[in-house]
Design a protein around this motif. Structure first.
Motif, PDB file in Angstrom:
ATOM      1  N   PRO A   9     -10.640   0.499  53.361  1.00  0.00           N
ATOM      2  CA  PRO A   9     -10.246   1.319  52.212  1.00  0.00           C
ATOM      3  C   PRO A   9      -8.850   0.946  51.706  1.00  0.00           C
ATOM      4  O   PRO A   9      -7.898   0.835  52.481  1.00  0.00           O
ATOM      5  CB  PRO A   9     -10.259   2.747  52.766  1.00  0.00           C
ATOM      6  N   THR A  11      -6.187   2.132  48.531  1.00  0.00           N
ATOM      7  CA  THR A  11      -5.940   3.122  47.480  1.00  0.00           C
ATOM      8  C   THR A  11      -4.909   2.586  46.497  1.00  0.00           C
ATOM      9  O   THR A  11      -3.839   2.115  46.908  1.00  0.00           O
ATOM     10  CB  THR A  11      -5.439   4.443  48.084  1.00  0.00           C
ATOM     11  N   THR A  13      -2.546   3.614  43.223  1.00  0.00           N
ATOM     12  CA  THR A  13      -1.959   4.789  42.582  1.00  0.00           C
ATOM     13  C   THR A  13      -1.185   4.374  41.341  1.00  0.00           C
ATOM     14  O   THR A  13      -0.386   3.430  41.381  1.00  0.00           O
ATOM     15  CB  THR A  13      -1.018   5.528  43.546  1.00  0.00           C
ATOM     16  N   ASP A  46     -14.959  -1.315  43.491  1.00  0.00           N
ATOM     17  CA  ASP A  46     -14.430   0.013  43.213  1.00  0.00           C
ATOM     18  C   ASP A  46     -15.431   1.085  43.641  1.00  0.00           C
ATOM     19  O   ASP A  46     -16.475   0.773  44.241  1.00  0.00           O
ATOM     20  CB  ASP A  46     -14.038   0.151  41.748  1.00  0.00           C
ATOM     21  N   GLU A  47     -15.119   2.364  43.302  1.00  0.00           N
ATOM     22  CA  GLU A  47     -15.991   3.459  43.754  1.00  0.00           C
ATOM     23  C   GLU A  47     -17.406   3.338  43.218  1.00  0.00           C
ATOM     24  O   GLU A  47     -18.365   3.803  43.846  1.00  0.00           O
ATOM     25  CB  GLU A  47     -15.429   4.816  43.313  1.00  0.00           C
ATOM     26  N   THR A  83      -5.688   7.736  40.655  1.00  0.00           N
ATOM     27  CA  THR A  83      -5.854   6.863  41.818  1.00  0.00           C
ATOM     28  C   THR A  83      -7.209   6.188  41.720  1.00  0.00           C
ATOM     29  O   THR A  83      -8.144   6.712  41.103  1.00  0.00           O
ATOM     30  CB  THR A  83      -5.767   7.639  43.150  1.00  0.00           C
ATOM     31  N   LYS A  84      -7.307   5.042  42.324  1.00  0.00           N
ATOM     32  CA  LYS A  84      -8.564   4.304  42.363  1.00  0.00           C
ATOM     33  C   LYS A  84      -8.770   3.859  43.815  1.00  0.00           C
ATOM     34  O   LYS A  84      -7.880   3.239  44.411  1.00  0.00           O
ATOM     35  CB  LYS A  84      -8.511   3.099  41.428  1.00  0.00           C
ATOM     36  N   ASN A  85      -9.912   4.214  44.364  1.00  0.00           N
ATOM     37  CA  ASN A  85     -10.235   3.849  45.741  1.00  0.00           C
ATOM     38  C   ASN A  85     -11.098   2.596  45.739  1.00  0.00           C
ATOM     39  O   ASN A  85     -12.176   2.576  45.143  1.00  0.00           O
ATOM     40  CB  ASN A  85     -10.964   4.992  46.445  1.00  0.00           C
ATOM     41  N   ALA A 405      -0.256  -0.023  45.851  1.00  0.00           N
ATOM     42  CA  ALA A 405      -1.429  -0.162  46.714  1.00  0.00           C
ATOM     43  C   ALA A 405      -1.074   0.220  48.143  1.00  0.00           C
ATOM     44  O   ALA A 405       0.052  -0.026  48.609  1.00  0.00           O
ATOM     45  CB  ALA A 405      -1.943  -1.603  46.678  1.00  0.00           C
ATOM     46  N   SER A 406      -2.009   0.827  48.834  1.00  0.00           N
ATOM     47  CA  SER A 406      -1.809   1.137  50.255  1.00  0.00           C
ATOM     48  C   SER A 406      -3.124   0.969  51.002  1.00  0.00           C
ATOM     49  O   SER A 406      -4.201   1.211  50.454  1.00  0.00           O
ATOM     50  CB  SER A 406      -1.272   2.565  50.437  1.00  0.00           C
ATOM     51  N   ASP A 408      -5.595   1.990  54.168  1.00  0.00           N
ATOM     52  CA  ASP A 408      -5.886   3.141  55.017  1.00  0.00           C
ATOM     53  C   ASP A 408      -5.190   2.978  56.369  1.00  0.00           C
ATOM     54  O   ASP A 408      -5.445   2.011  57.097  1.00  0.00           O
ATOM     55  CB  ASP A 408      -7.396   3.246  55.219  1.00  0.00           C
ATOM     56  N   GLY A 501       1.044   5.527  54.209  1.00  0.00           N
ATOM     57  CA  GLY A 501       0.656   5.207  52.844  1.00  0.00           C
ATOM     58  C   GLY A 501       1.625   5.742  51.811  1.00  0.00           C
ATOM     59  O   GLY A 501       1.378   5.610  50.604  1.00  0.00           O
TER      60      GLY A 501
END
Length: 878
Positions: A9, A11, A13, A46-47, A83-85, A405-406, A408, A501
């Motif tokens: 994962p 993330t 932002t 992406d999601e 945010t986009k996961n 970006a981070s 998990d 994160g």
């Protein structure tokens, strides 16, 4: 872990309030051993399961050649403040690795020329040119005049120098991002040479923007007479202005600009315009932190000013405190937009339009005093340029606040790519976490402390305020003292970014890393081997930094013949820079790690010293602690070994590991008489703990490299020998503060090292001993927190950093109490301890007194001929 479970994962932002279309993100990703051999195997989705444009390259490998750290670039759509996961995973097929309709950058290169086609613009660079970028073509038309993009340096006497490119090469190349490296030197029309430079041109597929990272370098040595390192030094270079200059091919029709926010954009005529940031704009903008070579305040007014009109007839149209500006020049063919990263933080800065050319003042001539670049000092600054069509809106503001970006944190923990790592959500030491939070939030946060001495300006930004040095100061204004990455705050900040994160940790770590690389490292070949490419100490204890800037010893504080010095092995911190490279891919961070590791080898090479003709054996400068002839466990040797281990991890070059093992054998032995070393005297020997921490790191790395050989067992036996002594004899420092000169909060903070060492020893101890070592480690950790918090000064920078860098390790061992191999030692014979003598002591003991005196005179004369002790406080004026 099964291959099908491989889903990481990520993330993204958006914090600027701007919707991003195909916004660029970059992040280093740790991977478990044995999982991935080829970065082409991985895709990003992406999601909604849509595959995104991406590229990836290997930064570090495990011993089996699988990837340990991967640098990932991706283009992603993110809503404003959203945010986009994303998921990084294995591709299900070869076809899946090909993203349809993705933009691609194409590079064409010859030995002296590079051309990059982003799909929307073509950028041309050439060796031998007096332009950094020769041309920027859109639809086949050059948007600039034939002069291209140039960088001009104006000397303090008005002489003009231009950056002449000597070499261009592709540093990084992939489908979505390309970096072209150019380097060279500044040269006047009559051939006179000045400073060196290095420039990186970053280009994105599908973009008309150029990220220009420009680094100016003074490769000269400082002369530091008497071991003093002030600005007024013969190696310092003074100049008036350094600016990036570019001229649109067509006349300007209008000018648009904003100072603080793109929502407040204003329009002006196409006549002369400038925005100049003279100081930080903070409450303490005229802090004594900002001194020129004569010790005078170098700033004139608070914040920034915007003016329009010809010089001499210009009028003030706006002013304020802190600018994050951009300017856009509109022509018939389109527009040219520009900004500078960290504009007000790295003051002075300027954006200018003279009616014909746009100039970006990296070191602007509007400053009150000439700019002084010390011998061995660098400075990197990044400009963003955008070449727009007639109707296209500018996205220059996106570069001022990039996407964050981070990874998990649980994934980072599972990867085991970082030693003793545990995600913050799995950390149950609530009191420790509350203390840690003080670094990024509240009145004791490091960003709040910056304001007290105005730790801003191009030389200061990124460093920490060493407020612990000012506790006794009674001055009306805070004493200016600089931290210079003591105890490796960079590493602590970036570990906590990965643990949580939280982007605030990442920002602090990245800023501190850039400062350390540019300002704190002595980038020269022309001084003595003991100093070249070394790391400067924090500035002097309880004394103002004055005009030594970040270089420890100032003539303003001179206290006799014994005062003064220079870079030393006891202040050499590389692990944060290595982690910064793994997270960001910054090649300057990687170069700095190798530079500091090479420094260790060079300083210990007796053939490079003044006594080399007499005795070319090891100098001992890499292993000494506190005194020239103490070469047992101490932070000097520990820091040297750590730098060598980091150099080996980065490069795989065996000489780094060989030298590290030489220093281990020199400084510790499984049969040492520990009582004779007086380790219970904290003022004298506290830093043996730092050595043992590095010894534990060495053992973990040897196991990770599957090198359980004689040296691994030697180190294991030594660590256990000292840890068993500690278990019986060590007590919390607060219980023995009567033994130290200054009984401060920092002493109990150092107890966290005892916990770390005992936990490391438990990893390699027989199973029957492990519980006792773990319990004693927990005791020291609890007392450390309790005792630090009992001081009113608990939230000074130094204890905050110590607990930031080492405290989380206890949380890891709380969750992994049963870790350790418990293996019985093999039947090696380690012999008996030997005593190492430094080069200086060897020649003194080997020669009669009269000959020693004669040779000392010869050595001093040689040093004087080299100019190291010649006093001349006149900087070089270009």
């Amino acid at each position: 872990m099964k291959p099908l479970d491989f889903r990481i994962p990520v993330t993204i932002t958006e914090s600027a309030g701007r919707t991003r279309h195909r916004g660029w993100v970059r992040i280093g990703v740790p991977l478990p051993e044995g999982e991935v051999q080829d970065p082409a195997q991985l895709v990003v989705e992406d999601e909604g399961g849509r595959l995104l444009p991406r590229q990836a390259r290997v930064l570090a490998s495990w011993s089996d050649r699988s990837i340990r750290w991967l640098l990932l670039d991706a283009l992603v759509d993110v809503a404003a403040l959203g945010t986009k996961n994303l998921i990084l995973r294995r591709a299900g097929s070869v076809e899946e690795t090909q993203v349809p309709d993705a933009p691609r950058a194409i590079v064409t290169a010859t030995p002296d020329r590079c051309v990059v086609d982003t799909g929307r613009a073509v950028f041309e660079l050439r060796a031998g040119s007096r332009s950094l970028v020769d041309a920027v073509r859109i639809d086949g038309v050059n948007r600039l005049t034939d002069a291209g993009i140039v960088v001009r340096l104006t000397g303090s006497g008005g002489r003009e120098y231009v950056a002449v490119v000597r070499r261009v090469e592709i540093e990084e190349s992939g489908p979505i991002r390309v970096v072209i490296l150019a380097d060279g030197e500044f040269q006047s029309p009559d051939g006179k040479r000045a400073l060196a430079f290095k420039a990186r041109c970053g280009l994105l597929a599908g973009s008309v923007a150029l990220a220009l990272e420009f680094q100016v370098c003074n490769p000269r040595a400082a002369h530091h007479p008497g071991g003093l390192w002030d600005l007024a030094d013969r190696g310092t270079v003074l100049f008036n202005d350094l600016s990036v200059v570019l001229t649109p091919a067509e006349p300007a029709q209008a000018l648009r600009w904003y100072a603080e926010h793109p929502d407040r954009t204003r329009e002006a005529s196409s006549g002369p315009w400038s925005l100049y940031q003279d100081s930080s704009g903070g409450e303490n903008w005229d802090s004594p932190n900002h001194l020129d070579v004569k010790g005078r305040c170098s700033v004139r007014f608070r914040g920034y000013r915007v003016t329009c009109g010809e010089r001499g007839r210009s009028r003030l149209v706006a002013e304020g405190d802190r600018a994050t500006p951009a300017v856009e020049i509109r022509t018939r063919a389109g527009a040219l937009a520009a900004t500078i990263a960290d504009f007000w933080q790295n003051f002075p800065k300027a954006l200018r339009w003279d009616g014909r050319a746009l100039s970006i003042g990296l070191f602007p001539g509007e400053s009150r005093s000439p700019h002084a670049l010390q011998g061995g000092e660098h400075k990197r600054q990044t400009s963003f340029l955008e070449f727009l069509g007639t109707e296209a809106p500018s996205s220059i503001a996106d570069w001022q606040q990039p996407l964050i970006a981070s990874i998990d944190p649980i994934w980072v923990q599972r990867s085991r790519a970082l030693e003793s790592f545990i995600a913050a959500t799995a950390d149950h030491n609530a009191r420790y976490l509350r203390y840690l939070e003080s670094i990024i939030d509240g009145p004791h946060a490091f960003v709040a402390k910056r304001e007290r001495i105005d730790e801003y300006g191009w030389r200061n930004f990124g460093d920490l305020y060493a407020d612990h040095e000012a506790v006794r100061d009674q001055s009306a204004r805070p004493l200016v003292s600089h931290y210079n990455n003591q105890y490796d705050f960079v590493h602590g900040a970036l570990v906590h970014y990965l643990r949580s994160g939280d982007a605030r940790w990442r920002q602090l770590g990245d800023e501190a890393a850039r400062h350390t690389i540019d300002i704190d490292i002595y980038h020269t070949d022309d001084d003595r081997a003991a100093f070249n490419h070394g790391l400067f100490w924090h500035t002097d204890h309880h004394m103002a930094a004055a005009t030594s800037t970040h270089r420890t010893y100032s003539a303003c504080n001179g206290r006799g013949a014994a005062y003064g010095g220079g870079p030393s092995n006891e202040h050499n911190y590389t692990s944060g820079l290595l982690l910064n490279f793994y997270i960001t891919g910054d090649p300057e961070a990687a170069a700095a790690v190798r530079e500091l590791a090479d420094w260790v080898i060079a300083m210990d090479d007796g053939s490079r010293s003044a006594l080399g003709l007499i005795d070319p054996g090891p100098t001992g400068l890499a292993s000494k602690t506190s005194g020239d002839n103490y070469h047992k466990a101490g932070r000097g040797a520990g820091n040297s070994i750590n730098a060598l281990l980091d150099g080996y991890q980065l490069s795989g070059d065996r000489p780094y590991l060989d030298k590290a093992e030489e220093l281990i054998r020199r400084c510790i032995h499984p049969a040492d008489d520990v009582d004779a070393l007086r380790l219970t005297e904290p003022e004298l020997r506290w830093s043996y703990l730092a050595f043992l921490q590095v010894l534990g790191k060495y053992l973990h790395l040897k196991c990770a490299w599957h090198e359980v050989d004689y040296m691994a067992h030697y180190a294991r036996a030594s660590l256990l020998h000292y840890a068993r002594w500690m278990e019986k004899n060590e007590v919390p420092y607060k219980d023995v503060l009567h033994k130290v000169e200054l009984p401060t909060e920092t002493w109990p903070a150092q107890d966290v090292r005892k916990a770390h060492v005992l936990n490391l020893a438990a990893d390699f101890a027989p199973a029957v001993e492990r519980a006792g070592l773990r319990a004693r480690a927990r005791f020291f950790f609890d007392r450390c927190l309790e005792d630090v918090l009992s001081f009113e000064t608990a939230y000074l920078t130094r204890p905050q950093v110590i607990l930031c860098v080492y405290g989380y390790v206890q949380s890891y061992y709380d969750a992994n109490a049963d870790s350790g191999d418990g293996a019985a030692p093999l039947s090696y014979s380690f012999g008996v301890p030997t005593v190492f003598e430094s080069q200086k002591y060897r020649w003194r003991s080997a020669l009669p007194a009269r000959i020693r005196l004669l040779l000392a005179k010869v050595a001093r004369a040689g040093v004087e001929r080299l100019g190291f002790r010649r006093f001349n406080a006149t900087p070089i004026r270009l």
